[in-house]
Design a protein around this motif. Structure first.
Motif, PDB file in Angstrom:
ATOM      1  N   HIS A 176     -12.029  41.613  26.331  1.00 15.22           N
ATOM      2  CA  HIS A 176     -10.635  41.162  26.453  1.00 15.22           C
ATOM      3  C   HIS A 176      -9.738  42.084  25.651  1.00 15.22           C
ATOM      4  O   HIS A 176     -10.063  42.433  24.515  1.00 15.22           O
ATOM      5  CB  HIS A 176     -10.502  39.723  25.928  1.00 15.22           C
ATOM      6  N   GLY A 225     -13.972  31.019  19.842  1.00 15.84           N
ATOM      7  CA  GLY A 225     -14.405  29.692  19.418  1.00 15.84           C
ATOM      8  C   GLY A 225     -13.504  29.075  18.369  1.00 15.84           C
ATOM      9  O   GLY A 225     -13.926  28.173  17.655  1.00 15.84           O
ATOM     10  N   ASP A 266      -9.177  27.850  17.384  1.00 15.07           N
ATOM     11  CA  ASP A 266      -7.843  27.533  17.937  1.00 15.07           C
ATOM     12  C   ASP A 266      -6.808  28.360  17.329  1.00 15.07           C
ATOM     13  O   ASP A 266      -6.417  28.911  16.603  1.00 15.07           O
ATOM     14  CB  ASP A 266      -7.501  26.062  17.739  1.00 15.07           C
ATOM     15  N   ALA A 319      -6.073  28.937  24.409  1.00  9.98           N
ATOM     16  CA  ALA A 319      -7.199  28.867  25.346  1.00  9.98           C
ATOM     17  C   ALA A 319      -8.034  30.142  25.281  1.00  9.98           C
ATOM     18  O   ALA A 319      -9.272  30.086  25.275  1.00  9.98           O
ATOM     19  CB  ALA A 319      -6.689  28.628  26.760  1.00  9.98           C
ATOM     20  N   ASP A 320      -7.382  31.304  25.211  1.00 15.21           N
ATOM     21  CA  ASP A 320      -8.119  32.567  25.101  1.00 15.21           C
ATOM     22  C   ASP A 320      -8.857  32.652  23.772  1.00 15.21           C
ATOM     23  O   ASP A 320     -10.012  33.080  23.717  1.00 15.21           O
ATOM     24  CB  ASP A 320      -7.180  33.768  25.249  1.00 15.21           C
ATOM     25  N   ARG A 321      -8.204  32.258  22.691  1.00 14.29           N
ATOM     26  CA  ARG A 321      -8.856  32.302  21.381  1.00 14.29           C
ATOM     27  C   ARG A 321     -10.071  31.379  21.344  1.00 14.29           C
ATOM     28  O   ARG A 321     -11.121  31.740  20.830  1.00 14.29           O
ATOM     29  CB  ARG A 321      -7.869  31.942  20.266  1.00 14.29           C
ATOM     30  N   ARG A 322      -9.921  30.202  21.919  1.00 16.21           N
ATOM     31  CA  ARG A 322     -11.030  29.241  21.951  1.00 16.21           C
ATOM     32  C   ARG A 322     -12.180  29.786  22.811  1.00 16.21           C
ATOM     33  O   ARG A 322     -13.338  29.770  22.411  1.00 16.21           O
ATOM     34  CB  ARG A 322     -10.529  27.896  22.483  1.00 16.21           C
ATOM     35  N   ARG A 323     -11.852  30.315  23.979  1.00 15.53           N
ATOM     36  CA  ARG A 323     -12.863  30.815  24.910  1.00 15.53           C
ATOM     37  C   ARG A 323     -13.584  32.036  24.339  1.00 15.53           C
ATOM     38  O   ARG A 323     -14.796  32.153  24.429  1.00 15.53           O
ATOM     39  CB  ARG A 323     -12.190  31.179  26.239  1.00 15.53           C
ATOM     40  N   LEU A 324     -12.831  32.950  23.722  1.00 16.79           N
ATOM     41  CA  LEU A 324     -13.407  34.218  23.269  1.00 16.79           C
ATOM     42  C   LEU A 324     -13.944  34.185  21.840  1.00 16.79           C
ATOM     43  O   LEU A 324     -14.908  34.890  21.528  1.00 16.79           O
ATOM     44  CB  LEU A 324     -12.364  35.328  23.396  1.00 16.79           C
TER      45      LEU A 324
END
Length: 94
Positions: free
Chosen positions: A73, A92, A94, A85-90
């Motif tokens: 990314h 883990g 918030d 959402a990107d921080r959580r997905r990539l």
């Protein structure tokens, strides 16, 4: 700080920093951030590998996330910061 100063003695065009905040007191982390911002403002390119998101976000223009040695990314820092959402997905977090 000493390692950064020694690296800068050779007047490099690129500064590579791997976890410069690891094990440092918050006040010293702030000094590291100031030093990174200063050398960047003077036109030096800086590659920062850092798990401390506060530090990374305070000095970064762009973000690249690596997993298993591959960049998965890339985004401008402001865009990445505004996407939980990107921080959580990539990452883990918030």
């Amino acid at each position: 700080m000493l390692a950064i100063a020694r690296a800068l003695l050779g007047n490099p065009r690129l500064l590579l920093l791997d976890e410069p905040s690891d094990g440092l007191a918050p006040a010293v982390v702030a000094q590291v951030a100031d030093a990174v911002r200063e050398v960047s403002a003077r036109g030096m390119s800086v590659v920062l590998v850092e798990q401390n998101l506060g530090l990374a976000f305070s000095v970064a223009r762009d973000v690249a996330v690596m997993q298993k040695g591959r960049i998965v990314h890339e985004a401008p820092c402001a865009e990445f910061r505004s996407s939980p959402a990107d921080r959580r997905r990539l990452l883990g977090v918030d």
